[in-house]
Design an enzyme around this catalytic site. Sequence first.
Site, PDB file in Angstrom:
ATOM      1  N   ASP A  63      -5.934   2.080  -4.351  1.00 48.90           N
ATOM      2  CA  ASP A  63      -4.696   2.570  -3.772  1.00 48.90           C
ATOM      3  C   ASP A  63      -3.559   1.575  -3.997  1.00 48.90           C
ATOM      4  O   ASP A  63      -3.621   0.430  -3.543  1.00 48.90           O
ATOM      5  CB  ASP A  63      -4.922   2.786  -2.276  1.00 48.90           C
ATOM      6  CG  ASP A  63      -3.716   3.393  -1.617  1.00 48.90           C
ATOM      7  OD1 ASP A  63      -3.480   4.593  -1.849  1.00 48.90           O
ATOM      8  OD2 ASP A  63      -2.999   2.683  -0.905  1.00 48.90           O
ATOM      9  N   THR A  96       1.748   6.189  -5.025  1.00 54.51           N
ATOM     10  CA  THR A  96       2.327   4.840  -4.931  1.00 54.51           C
ATOM     11  C   THR A  96       2.242   4.115  -6.272  1.00 54.51           C
ATOM     12  O   THR A  96       3.199   3.453  -6.673  1.00 54.51           O
ATOM     13  CB  THR A  96       1.616   4.006  -3.852  1.00 54.51           C
ATOM     14  OG1 THR A  96       0.216   4.126  -4.039  1.00 54.51           O
ATOM     15  CG2 THR A  96       1.967   4.494  -2.475  1.00 54.51           C
ATOM     16  N   THR A  97       1.105   4.252  -6.945  1.00 54.81           N
ATOM     17  CA  THR A  97       0.968   3.574  -8.237  1.00 54.81           C
ATOM     18  C   THR A  97       1.980   4.146  -9.222  1.00 54.81           C
ATOM     19  O   THR A  97       2.671   3.400  -9.922  1.00 54.81           O
ATOM     20  CB  THR A  97      -0.460   3.759  -8.778  1.00 54.81           C
ATOM     21  OG1 THR A  97      -1.376   3.489  -7.721  1.00 54.81           O
ATOM     22  CG2 THR A  97      -0.728   2.825  -9.926  1.00 54.81           C
ATOM     23  N   ASP A 388      -4.549  10.242   1.490  1.00 54.29           N
ATOM     24  CA  ASP A 388      -3.718  10.658   0.343  1.00 54.29           C
ATOM     25  C   ASP A 388      -3.764  12.179   0.205  1.00 54.29           C
ATOM     26  O   ASP A 388      -2.735  12.831   0.031  1.00 54.29           O
ATOM     27  CB  ASP A 388      -4.257  10.069  -0.983  1.00 54.29           C
ATOM     28  CG  ASP A 388      -3.847   8.616  -1.180  1.00 54.29           C
ATOM     29  OD1 ASP A 388      -3.269   8.036  -0.240  1.00 54.29           O
ATOM     30  OD2 ASP A 388      -4.109   8.060  -2.260  1.00 54.29           O
TER      31      ASP A 388
HETATM   32  P1  ADP Z   1      -1.093   7.219  -7.484  1.00 55.04           P
HETATM   33  O1  ADP Z   1      -1.198   6.043  -6.589  1.00 55.04           O
HETATM   34  O2  ADP Z   1       0.178   7.210  -8.259  1.00 55.04           O
HETATM   35  O3  ADP Z   1      -1.358   8.500  -6.816  1.00 55.04           O
HETATM   36  P2  ADP Z   1      -3.588   7.713  -8.846  1.00 55.04           P
HETATM   37  O4  ADP Z   1      -4.570   6.674  -9.227  1.00 55.04           O
HETATM   38  O5  ADP Z   1      -3.927   8.619  -7.744  1.00 55.04           O
HETATM   39  O6  ADP Z   1      -2.216   6.990  -8.591  1.00 55.04           O
HETATM   40  O7  ADP Z   1      -3.301   8.558 -10.158  1.00 55.04           O
HETATM   41  C1  ADP Z   1      -2.420   9.638 -10.183  1.00 55.04           C
HETATM   42  C2  ADP Z   1      -2.281  10.167 -11.590  1.00 55.04           C
HETATM   43  O8  ADP Z   1      -3.531  10.643 -12.089  1.00 55.04           O
HETATM   44  C3  ADP Z   1      -1.320  11.334 -11.645  1.00 55.04           C
HETATM   45  O9  ADP Z   1      -0.455  11.190 -12.725  1.00 55.04           O
HETATM   46  C4  ADP Z   1      -2.237  12.529 -11.818  1.00 55.04           C
HETATM   47  O10 ADP Z   1      -1.601  13.591 -12.496  1.00 55.04           O
HETATM   48  C5  ADP Z   1      -3.350  11.933 -12.621  1.00 55.04           C
HETATM   49  N1  ADP Z   1      -4.609  12.707 -12.489  1.00 55.04           N
HETATM   50  C6  ADP Z   1      -5.261  13.001 -11.355  1.00 55.04           C
HETATM   51  N2  ADP Z   1      -6.382  13.729 -11.616  1.00 55.04           N
HETATM   52  C7  ADP Z   1      -6.424  13.886 -12.956  1.00 55.04           C
HETATM   53  C8  ADP Z   1      -7.331  14.538 -13.858  1.00 55.04           C
HETATM   54  N3  ADP Z   1      -8.406  15.172 -13.419  1.00 55.04           N
HETATM   55  N4  ADP Z   1      -7.050  14.491 -15.169  1.00 55.04           N
HETATM   56  C9  ADP Z   1      -5.969  13.844 -15.621  1.00 55.04           C
HETATM   57  N5  ADP Z   1      -5.080  13.200 -14.839  1.00 55.04           N
HETATM   58  C10 ADP Z   1      -5.285  13.226 -13.519  1.00 55.04           C
HETATM   59 MG    MG Z   2      -3.029   9.323  -6.043  1.00 54.26          MG
END
Ligand code: ADP
Ligand code: MG
Length: 538
Positions: A63, A96-97, A388
Amino acid sequence: MTQQIQPIFILPEGSERSIGRDAQRTNIAAAKAVAETVRTTLGPKGMDKMLVNSMGDVIITNDGYTILDEMDIEHPSAKMIVEIAKTQQDEVGDGTTTAVVVAGELLKNAEGLLTQDVHPTVIARGYRMAAEKAQQILEKISEPIIKTDVETLKKIATTAMTGKAAEIAREKLADLAVRAVQLTYEDSGFDLEDIKLEKKTGFGVEDSELVEGIVMDKERVHESMPRIVKNAKIALINKELEIKKTEIDANIEIKDPSQLQAFIDMEENMLKKMTEDISKSGANVLFCQKGIDDIAKHYLAKAGIFAVERVSEDNMKRLSKATGAKIANNLHDLSEKDLGFSGVVEEKKFGDENYTFVSKCKNPRAVTLLVRGGTQHVVDELERAVSDAIGDIVCAISVGKAVAGAGASEIEMTIGIRKFANSLSGREQLAVNAFADALEIIPRTLAENAGLDPIDVITELKSAHDKGQKWAGINVFTGKVMDAWKAGVIEPTKIKTQAIKSASEVTELILRIDDIISSSKRGGPQMPPGGMGGMPEY
Ligand code: ADP
Ligand code: MG
């Protein structure tokens, strides 16, 4: 300058100052370092970080906000980037990322323009125009979402938990999260506090459950009270069931033992009367915000009432929301209509602690999601993932809009912003294009983290979008282009709008700084030029 001028000191000794390009470079480097730290965690194939604090406590997380918060970053402009994560956390609860990585890339691209002698205010203006355009594009491409659309909401929850510890029981947790929001969300008002996450170690993730009511780490006050009450009629009282010392005349003179006995009897009778008031109302469960006298406990137990004392004010409010009970502050007026209802009130043991479950409430406005996992580290990370998911579901419903993830919406924005840039002239066009390029960092990072070639991936994505496939995203498992919406990778539009808003605002703020003056008063380490205090080498 050829002539040597005696320097004039306007700042106290020990102060440090960096001016102009140096200041900008320092700030950008610090911000980039922050973004770089969390970048590897992005997406389903992102890795986790292990954070060890000075006490030796360990957190394992994916996170973005938790990582930055725990890192105790000191550098002032690096801190501004952490603020982005905090805003994102507060406003959406997810993304957040993304927000931090976009900010880092915006600054990196700005640096390129600065070296080409584009003035910072021109960059700032171009970025602002591009950010506005990005918001418009997001609005335009979004799909509508409604509260009753359980299937899509579940996909949103699943997307939020992809790549986290929650992966193992995603479907189950997504289902619980959606149900929790559906029970408590109302357009007229919703408080995230209405969904409480309670973590418990032992058993596995699949044993997590949604309690339609409240779970408290409290036990009943008397052994002989029933351990379980079905069809509970619940009284909530915020007064003590004790005789307050001030209610007794301090000047009473006791001359012989019988008077003392009479006195004690009187106290006992008062307490008995209190418990009678409670049973007369029809209640078989009592939650008291204050203490309950031992004698009262005895009478309550005799009347078969399940009673808990010293319930926190928070829990009293939540109990009222969950059961529909009115919190009474006067025992005499307690009547049946003040009581709340729950299908079961039960004391349960977890490990060596007793918990009170108030479950199966009718139309509960407050619920508890009990998150289970093998170890503390697992439940901690599960809790973050579930929160989240809840944040995303709530955002999707409250704004009523969602987009596909997996880089699809970022590519749509990039293409749209570039088109818009063509209508501009000169240096602003450079800045707007730099903004468009910066958004590519999301699909690029998703690809990189999945071990794919980012250039191939971006090229394929762009050509799919050019053909009108607006939800073309990257399948991180195969490296192929997929329809991200159909694949169920769905996110609330607000994740993106908020991330772009805060990332571009902070970028602008940082770009406008041309002078960093740091006094030596703090006594701590001075800001190293180009580096940052407290940041690990990365
Ligand atoms: P954040 O803290 O920004 O939410 P995450 O590690 O949760 O970071 O990653 C979010 C990113 O991963 C988003 O751009 C989302 O579209 C992408 N994402 C989530 N699930 C998938 C998936 N199954 N395939 C491809 N991209 C994905
Ligand atoms: Mg996320």
